[in-house]
Design a protein around this motif. Sequence first.
Motif, short mmCIF file in Angstrom:
data_model
loop_
_atom_site.label_atom_id
_atom_site.label_comp_id
_atom_site.label_asym_id
_atom_site.label_seq_id
_atom_site.Cartn_x
_atom_site.Cartn_y
_atom_site.Cartn_z
N HIS A 1 0.86 -1.19 0.00
CA HIS A 1 0.00 0.00 0.00
C HIS A 1 0.90 1.24 0.00
N LYS B 1 -1.70 -1.74 -4.17
CA LYS B 1 -2.82 -0.81 -4.17
C LYS B 1 -2.30 0.54 -3.68
N TYR C 1 -3.73 7.28 -4.91
CA TYR C 1 -4.80 6.47 -5.52
C TYR C 1 -5.79 7.37 -6.24
N SER D 1 -0.81 7.27 -13.17
CA SER D 1 -1.21 5.87 -13.24
C SER D 1 -0.17 5.06 -14.02
N GLY E 1 -7.25 -1.27 -7.94
CA GLY E 1 -7.56 0.15 -8.05
C GLY E 1 -8.99 0.44 -8.44
#
Length: 256
Positions: free
Chosen positions: A63, A114, A120, A130, A148
Amino acid sequence: MKSIDLNADIGEADNPDWAESESQILTAISSANIACGGHAGDTASMRRTVRNARAEGVTIGAHPAYPDRVNFGRTSLVIGEDIDAKALIETLRAQILDLTEICTAEGAVLKYVKPHGALYNDAVSDDYKSKLICDVMARLEMNLILLGGPNSEMTKAAKAFDLRFVAEGFIDRRYTDDGHLISRKVKGAVIENQDERLAQAKNLATTGRVQTASGNFLTLQTGSLCVHGDSAGAVETAKQARAVIEAAGLTIKAFA
């Protein structure tokens, strides 16, 4: 029987009570997104969380976040102003590799990535960020899966870099009419009522539909549902969401 993954953002605890809550969440979920030093977490917390996840048979994911512990990774950083691209690449790579090293030492395997928080949210609509995330993942050559937002730039970037992509829905967050999360700056962005969280979990798992903040309904094709480990009542949400989903005839199973 249809299955769906149940994930949680954990490894963020900075006190014993919170750490105990995270260990309880691990008894209910199938995948754990473990903070790896960007917004929260350190070697000790990563090791503890990996050990607990492995003991519960929970799949492990990284993460990573903007390197911004002061704001818990929830403030967007502009490339070229707040951080340069090379520095962002280096920190994401380092965060993922730090957790990978701990997983290896503990007899576990890192399966997916993630992004956290603002990173995010930025990657949902920013094709450059991205692609930067996916480029880091691809260059590691670890066959990592990207978890995602559905129908986002992350979806497109994963395809461009030949990465497997899994879309997730959120149990404890409100959505806009275009299928993305409402900013935490907006009142009501986090669902606090437990019954509403469980209703959203059941609807996403069984029908793929979610009611937006405006009252409209939209369909999200998701393979995983998320509980935020730092939300009030997260332990109860995780355990009860699992029970509600299983009662509806689905199994909870990791996507990786």
